[in-house]
Design a protein around this motif. Structure first.
Motif, short mmCIF file in Angstrom:
data_model
loop_
_atom_site.label_atom_id
_atom_site.label_comp_id
_atom_site.label_asym_id
_atom_site.label_seq_id
_atom_site.Cartn_x
_atom_site.Cartn_y
_atom_site.Cartn_z
N ASP A 1 3.52 17.60 15.60
CA ASP A 1 3.58 17.12 16.98
C ASP A 1 4.44 15.84 17.03
O ASP A 1 4.19 14.90 16.27
N PRO A 2 5.45 15.79 17.88
CA PRO A 2 6.35 14.63 17.88
C PRO A 2 5.67 13.31 18.23
O PRO A 2 6.22 12.23 17.93
N ARG A 3 4.49 13.37 18.82
CA ARG A 3 3.79 12.11 19.13
C ARG A 3 3.31 11.40 17.87
O ARG A 3 2.96 10.22 17.92
N LEU A 4 3.32 12.12 16.74
CA LEU A 4 2.99 11.51 15.46
C LEU A 4 4.18 10.81 14.81
O LEU A 4 4.01 10.09 13.82
N ASP A 5 5.37 11.01 15.34
CA ASP A 5 6.59 10.54 14.68
C ASP A 5 6.58 9.04 14.38
O ASP A 5 7.04 8.64 13.30
N PRO A 6 6.08 8.18 15.28
CA PRO A 6 6.09 6.74 14.94
C PRO A 6 5.31 6.44 13.66
O PRO A 6 5.72 5.59 12.86
N VAL A 7 4.20 7.13 13.46
CA VAL A 7 3.38 6.90 12.27
C VAL A 7 4.00 7.58 11.06
O VAL A 7 4.07 7.01 9.96
N ARG A 8 4.48 8.80 11.25
CA ARG A 8 5.07 9.57 10.14
C ARG A 8 6.33 8.91 9.60
O ARG A 8 6.70 9.14 8.44
N SER A 9 6.98 8.10 10.40
CA SER A 9 8.24 7.47 9.97
C SER A 9 8.04 6.06 9.44
O SER A 9 9.01 5.33 9.23
N ALA A 10 6.79 5.67 9.17
CA ALA A 10 6.50 4.30 8.73
C ALA A 10 6.77 4.08 7.25
O ALA A 10 6.65 2.96 6.75
N GLY A 11 7.09 5.14 6.50
CA GLY A 11 7.43 4.98 5.10
C GLY A 11 6.24 4.82 4.18
O GLY A 11 6.36 4.24 3.10
N ILE A 12 5.10 5.34 4.59
CA ILE A 12 3.87 5.25 3.82
C ILE A 12 3.05 6.50 4.10
O ILE A 12 3.13 7.07 5.20
N ALA A 13 2.28 6.97 3.12
CA ALA A 13 1.39 8.10 3.38
C ALA A 13 0.31 7.67 4.37
O ALA A 13 -0.20 6.55 4.32
N THR A 14 -0.03 8.58 5.30
CA THR A 14 -0.96 8.25 6.37
C THR A 14 -2.02 9.33 6.54
O THR A 14 -1.74 10.52 6.35
N ALA A 15 -3.22 8.91 6.90
CA ALA A 15 -4.31 9.82 7.26
C ALA A 15 -4.72 9.45 8.68
O ALA A 15 -5.37 8.42 8.90
N VAL A 16 -4.30 10.26 9.64
CA VAL A 16 -4.42 9.95 11.08
C VAL A 16 -5.36 10.94 11.73
O VAL A 16 -5.14 12.16 11.68
N ASN A 17 -6.40 10.44 12.39
CA ASN A 17 -7.41 11.30 12.98
C ASN A 17 -7.14 11.52 14.46
O ASN A 17 -6.89 10.57 15.21
N ALA B 1 0.83 -1.20 0.00
CA ALA B 1 0.00 0.00 0.00
C ALA B 1 0.87 1.25 0.00
O ALA B 1 1.97 1.27 0.56
N GLU B 2 0.35 2.30 -0.61
CA GLU B 2 1.02 3.60 -0.61
C GLU B 2 0.37 4.59 0.33
O GLU B 2 0.93 5.67 0.58
N LEU B 3 -0.80 4.26 0.85
CA LEU B 3 -1.50 5.14 1.79
C LEU B 3 -2.34 4.28 2.72
O LEU B 3 -2.92 3.27 2.29
N VAL B 4 -2.44 4.69 3.98
CA VAL B 4 -3.31 4.01 4.93
C VAL B 4 -4.11 5.07 5.70
O VAL B 4 -3.57 6.10 6.11
N VAL B 5 -5.40 4.81 5.87
CA VAL B 5 -6.29 5.70 6.61
C VAL B 5 -6.69 5.01 7.91
O VAL B 5 -6.93 3.80 7.93
N PHE B 6 -6.76 5.80 9.00
CA PHE B 6 -7.04 5.27 10.33
C PHE B 6 -8.40 5.75 10.86
O PHE B 6 -8.95 6.73 10.36
N PRO B 7 -8.93 5.09 11.91
CA PRO B 7 -10.24 5.44 12.44
C PRO B 7 -10.27 6.81 13.13
O PRO B 7 -9.25 7.45 13.38
N GLU B 8 -11.47 7.21 13.49
CA GLU B 8 -11.70 8.47 14.18
C GLU B 8 -11.03 8.46 15.56
O GLU B 8 -11.15 7.49 16.31
N LEU B 9 -10.34 9.56 15.87
CA LEU B 9 -9.68 9.75 17.16
C LEU B 9 -8.79 8.56 17.52
O LEU B 9 -8.75 8.10 18.66
N VAL B 10 -8.02 8.10 16.53
CA VAL B 10 -7.21 6.91 16.74
C VAL B 10 -6.11 7.14 17.76
O VAL B 10 -5.74 6.21 18.51
N LEU B 11 -5.56 8.34 17.87
CA LEU B 11 -4.43 8.53 18.80
C LEU B 11 -4.87 8.65 20.25
O LEU B 11 -4.14 8.21 21.15
#
Length: 241
Positions: free
Chosen positions: A65-81, A34-44
């Motif tokens: 926000d650095p708390r997003l870093d684990p997801v942002r560094s996964a090597g894939i486009a992300t949509a995080v709510n 996959a090149e993009l992954v979308v996550f559920p509402e208020l996932v964090l």
């Protein structure tokens, strides 16, 4: 392009734990092509509205926000709510989109707040559409998708895929999940990717069933009703694009 819709069980009011869970699924999605992954509402934060109202520490400061870093560094486009800090005294429910390098692409803020959400959050109105790999994407967050003008505006702007970050529970949510989203695909000629909770989620139990529907409403991929997992499917640009 292959995209993924994720479902997972969130730890209530534990942003680091949920970021780690989301990152693990993001890596899995990337490894499955996959090149993009979308996550559920208020996932964090999890759908923990009393805790979000009481603790501004659960609100993200922004897309960096650095708390997003684990997801942002996964090597894939992300949509995080997330619950996102806004100009006023209340946060907003926002989807933060980052590309595969972790760079911020766009932010979408939930327009239609559901019942008790109106006591905790402010509503938004910025469309947050974006393009990835020559394909246009629009966004909607849970109750937003019950209003045809939300995905309709994306379709009118030429978007090919609608990303829905949601929480649908067992009971009536099962029928809503399986009616609203293929309806968007059918009525607006778009792919629809639904991310959902599975297991305890605030006052509900997430019914899972993360899925991707094709333009016209045919189901392309669907997760089960109990396992943190992914629904993956290929999406294509319009003919002649």
């Amino acid at each position: 392009m292959k995209i993924a819709a994720a479902q997972l069980a969130c730890a209530p009011a534990d942003v680091p734990a949920n970021a780690a869970r989301a990152a693990a699924l993001a890596v899995r999605a990337r490894e499955e092509g996959a090149e993009l992954v979308v996550f559920p509402e208020l996932v964090l934060s999890g759908y923990a509205l009393p805790a979000i109202a009481a603790d501004p520490g659960l609100w993200l400061s922004g897309p960096e926000d650095p708390r997003l870093d684990p997801v942002r560094s996964a090597g894939i486009a992300t949509a995080v709510n997330v619950a996102l800090r806004a100009d006023g005294p209340r946060p907003v429910i926002a989807t933060l989109v980052h590309d595969a390098r972790g760079a911020h692409v766009t932010t979408y803020v939930k327009q239609h707040l559901y019942l008790h959400e109106q006591e905790v959050f402010a509503a938004g109105g910025v469309p947050g559409r974006f393009e990835l790999g020559g394909i246009g994407f629009s966004l909607g967050i849970c109750y937003d998708n019950h209003f045809p003008e939300v995905p309709g505006a994306g379709a009118a702007a030429g978007c090919r895929v609608h990303l829905a970050s949601s929480l649908y529970g067992t009971g009536g949510g099962i029928a809503e999940r399986s009616t609203i989203h293929p309806g968007i695909a059918r009525d607006h000629g778009m792919y629809v990717a639904l991310a959902n909770h599975v297991g305890p989620a605030g006052p509900w139990t997430g019914c899972g069933g993360a899925a991707v529907w094709a333009p016209g409403g045919a189901l392309l991929a669907e997760a089960d009703d109990r396992t943190p997992s992914l629904a993956l499917a290929e999406v294509e640009p319009p003919v002649g694009a």
